[in-house]
Write a protein that holds these residues in place. Structure first.
Motif, PDB file in Angstrom:
ATOM      1  N   UNK A 118      35.923  83.938 -57.469  1.00  0.00           N
ATOM      2  CA  UNK A 118      36.143  82.539 -58.246  1.00  0.00           C
ATOM      3  C   UNK A 118      37.488  82.571 -58.977  1.00  0.00           C
ATOM      4  N   UNK A 119      38.465  82.213 -58.602  1.00  0.00           N
ATOM      5  CA  UNK A 119      39.924  82.207 -59.392  1.00  0.00           C
ATOM      6  C   UNK A 119      40.439  80.920 -59.493  1.00  0.00           C
ATOM      7  N   UNK A 120      39.686  79.809 -59.806  1.00  0.00           N
ATOM      8  CA  UNK A 120      40.087  78.514 -59.707  1.00  0.00           C
ATOM      9  C   UNK A 120      40.981  77.888 -60.928  1.00  0.00           C
ATOM     10  N   UNK A 121      41.172  78.776 -62.053  1.00  0.00           N
ATOM     11  CA  UNK A 121      41.993  78.297 -63.010  1.00  0.00           C
ATOM     12  C   UNK A 121      41.304  77.194 -64.036  1.00  0.00           C
ATOM     13  N   UNK A 122      41.947  76.597 -64.409  1.00  0.00           N
ATOM     14  CA  UNK A 122      41.784  75.334 -65.420  1.00  0.00           C
ATOM     15  C   UNK A 122      42.265  74.221 -65.174  1.00  0.00           C
ATOM     16  N   UNK A 123      41.776  73.261 -65.387  1.00  0.00           N
ATOM     17  CA  UNK A 123      42.627  71.965 -65.286  1.00  0.00           C
ATOM     18  C   UNK A 123      42.912  71.217 -66.780  1.00  0.00           C
ATOM     19  N   UNK A 124      44.185  70.576 -66.590  1.00  0.00           N
ATOM     20  CA  UNK A 124      44.618  70.143 -67.874  1.00  0.00           C
ATOM     21  C   UNK A 124      43.742  69.024 -68.461  1.00  0.00           C
ATOM     22  N   UNK A 125      43.450  68.850 -69.679  1.00  0.00           N
ATOM     23  CA  UNK A 125      42.762  67.684 -70.238  1.00  0.00           C
ATOM     24  C   UNK A 125      43.629  66.261 -70.086  1.00  0.00           C
ATOM     25  N   UNK A 126      42.876  65.375 -69.793  1.00  0.00           N
ATOM     26  CA  UNK A 126      43.951  64.024 -69.600  1.00  0.00           C
ATOM     27  C   UNK A 126      43.599  63.208 -70.888  1.00  0.00           C
ATOM     28  N   UNK A 127      44.305  62.137 -71.326  1.00  0.00           N
ATOM     29  CA  UNK A 127      44.491  61.493 -72.551  1.00  0.00           C
ATOM     30  C   UNK A 127      43.348  60.243 -72.107  1.00  0.00           C
ATOM     31  N   UNK A 259      38.124  74.862 -67.697  1.00  0.00           N
ATOM     32  CA  UNK A 259      37.880  75.489 -66.516  1.00  0.00           C
ATOM     33  C   UNK A 259      37.645  74.761 -65.292  1.00  0.00           C
ATOM     34  N   UNK A 260      38.457  75.143 -64.363  1.00  0.00           N
ATOM     35  CA  UNK A 260      38.038  74.299 -63.050  1.00  0.00           C
ATOM     36  C   UNK A 260      36.831  74.622 -62.427  1.00  0.00           C
ATOM     37  N   UNK A 261      35.736  74.387 -62.940  1.00  0.00           N
ATOM     38  CA  UNK A 261      34.615  74.752 -62.444  1.00  0.00           C
ATOM     39  C   UNK A 261      33.514  73.670 -61.741  1.00  0.00           C
ATOM     40  N   UNK A 262      34.033  72.377 -62.074  1.00  0.00           N
ATOM     41  CA  UNK A 262      33.027  71.402 -61.908  1.00  0.00           C
ATOM     42  C   UNK A 262      32.414  71.342 -60.399  1.00  0.00           C
ATOM     43  N   UNK A 263      32.961  72.180 -59.357  1.00  0.00           N
ATOM     44  CA  UNK A 263      32.368  72.242 -58.084  1.00  0.00           C
ATOM     45  C   UNK A 263      31.518  73.445 -58.048  1.00  0.00           C
ATOM     46  N   UNK A 264      30.990  74.014 -59.192  1.00  0.00           N
ATOM     47  CA  UNK A 264      29.944  74.849 -59.352  1.00  0.00           C
ATOM     48  C   UNK A 264      28.720  74.281 -60.171  1.00  0.00           C
ATOM     49  N   UNK A 275      32.267  75.332 -69.930  1.00  0.00           N
ATOM     50  CA  UNK A 275      32.673  75.381 -68.295  1.00  0.00           C
ATOM     51  C   UNK A 275      32.926  76.585 -67.900  1.00  0.00           C
ATOM     52  N   UNK A 276      33.242  77.581 -68.753  1.00  0.00           N
ATOM     53  CA  UNK A 276      33.778  78.735 -67.902  1.00  0.00           C
ATOM     54  C   UNK A 276      32.370  79.527 -67.320  1.00  0.00           C
ATOM     55  N   UNK A 277      32.692  80.199 -66.231  1.00  0.00           N
ATOM     56  CA  UNK A 277      31.939  81.113 -65.568  1.00  0.00           C
ATOM     57  C   UNK A 277      31.701  82.257 -66.658  1.00  0.00           C
TER      58      UNK A 277
END
Length: 425
Positions: A118-127, A259-264, A275-277
């Motif tokens: 898993x190397x899905x990186x991170x999503x930027x936070x939105x305002x 971390x872009x891990x919502x799918x997990x 949210x990090x693995x």
């Protein structure tokens, strides 16, 4: 069970059959380098690299610099995936992990794996409240940079929300393009979440020197097309009477990433509160034959005595070598790098190495009013972290000294005319 023992190590250390199918989810630096490292270390089985974006895999740091300013069309990695015999699947969103079936679900159908990285990186936070408002931008992807290029070319009035690393780099590029730039930051200083106040204090002046306005203690109430409205209690450097409404042809949000891990979330894999693995010191997760690398994974650091989550390029470059070696069943040292990153902002090259949270001493090397200076953090006289502004030699030598845990003479270390390596006791 300790963090180092959270996965069945004996099972993982056995040599793997050459034909095992390795699936890598995420085609950024960490995912691409994992595929490269597997081949370089002799893995001959099938490798599939799945990326959500349709673009050829690319490097992200140039997005806030050369790509944004039109000095480069893209920043694609110089990797021949066909020659590496890597099955590259782009524009494919992964939606779920079914570990019991050893499959990941994608929009294009399930993909079976023997080993998953898993190397899905991170999503930027939105305002909050800004979604769908015209003129509001993030800066994380090539498409984000493409949308922002014409904004800079038109020399618009821009409001940047967040005076962190991304905010500073974008403000730098926008000023170079001739835009009027206002940066609003809820904290009392730039980089408040990254560095202590005494270190960031001189950095606040960099904004004014570049012609950008920095508004501190400034919180966004809401964003409308063409303007940003601040909360009634927002102030400007602690003073009252500063305008609450800021004209904004464009708003760029740089308030952090997750971390872009919502799918997990329903996969059964261990995630930490961020949210990090949760990976061990070989970057193995709590699930058999599932690894995590880069921005989406935290790991235990014996060097610093705590779990680290490092959202920087160098971590995504180094971690894949450990992952590849462990997949191959080779002997591999615990993953415990000295974190490193750099930033180009307001005409300065800023570099940081280490982790200063547990330091007991802070030393200055040089005057922060000058163009070049450094800050050292020591723990029991050993260097644990270093910030270098325009002093790359300090960074290069300091990074090695951190790795060696070498004790320093504080008086000599604080003398900018003394090479750091000469301050070792």
């Amino acid at each position: 069970m300790s963090e180092q023992q959270q996965t069945p190590a004996d099972e993982r250390r056995a040599p793997r059959p050459a034909g095992r199918h390795v699936v890598i989810v995420g085609a950024g630096m960490a995912g691409v380098q994992t595929a490269v490292a597997l081949r370089e270390q002799g893995f001959t089985g099938p490798v599939t690299l799945v990326g959500a974006e349709p673009h050829q895999p690319y490097d992200r740091p140039p997005l806030s610099k050369a790509v944004l300013l039109g000095k480069a069309e893209d920043s694609a990695f110089d990797v021949d995936f066909e020659a590496l015999d890597v099955d590259l699947r782009l524009g494919v969103e992964v939606t779920r992990l079914r570990a019991a079936d050893r499959e990941v679900d994608t929009e294009a159908g399930p993909v079976p794996y023997d080993t998953l990285v898993v190397a899905t990186g991170a999503h930027p936070l939105t305002l909050p409240g800004s979604e769908g408002v015209p003129g509001v931008h993030l800066l994380r992807t090539l498409d984000d940079a493409a949308r922002l290029k014409p904004v800079l070319e038109s020399r618009h009035d821009i409001v940047v929300v967040g005076a962190g690393w991304i905010g500073a780099e974008f403000a730098t590029a926008a000023r170079q393009a001739g835009c009027a730039v206002t940066v609003v930051e809820a904290a009392d200083r730039p980089l408040a979440g990254a560095l202590p106040a005494e270190v960031t204090a001189p950095m606040g002046a960099w904004y004014a020197e570049s012609g950008a306005e920095l508004r501190l203690h400034a919180r966004v109430e809401h964003v409308e097309e063409g303007r940003v409205v601040l909360t009634a209690d927002s102030t400007d450097f602690g003073a009252t009477g500063a305008p609450r409404e800021l004209p904004a042809d464009a708003v760029v949000v740089g308030i952090g990433a997750r971390p872009a891990t919502g799918w997990l979330e329903d996969s059964g894999v261990a995630l930490d509160p961020s949210g990090a693995l949760v990976a061990d010191d070989r970057l193995r997760t709590s699930l058999p034959d599932v690894y995590a690398v880069g921005d989406c994974a935290s790991f235990p650091s014996a060097r610093y005595g705590e779990r680290l989550l490092v959202h920087h390029w160098d971590n995504a470059l180094q971690g894949p070598r450990t992952v590849a070696a462990d997949i191959l069943g080779a002997a591999v040292a615990p993953y415990d790098p000295v974190p490193y990153f750099w930033s180009e902002q307001f005409g300065r090259f800023v570099q940081y190495a280490g982790h200063h949270a547990a330091a007991d001493t802070l030393l200055w090397r040089g005057d922060p009013a000058d163009e070049a200076w450094s800050v050292l953090w020591l723990r029991e006289d050993a260097l644990v972290a270093l910030l270098a502004v325009g002093r790359p030699r300090d960074l290069a030598q300091g990074r090695k000294l951190i790795e060696q845990a070498a004790p320093l003479d504080p008086a000599r270390a604080a003398d900018p005319s003394v090479p750091l390596k000469a301050a070792v006791r």
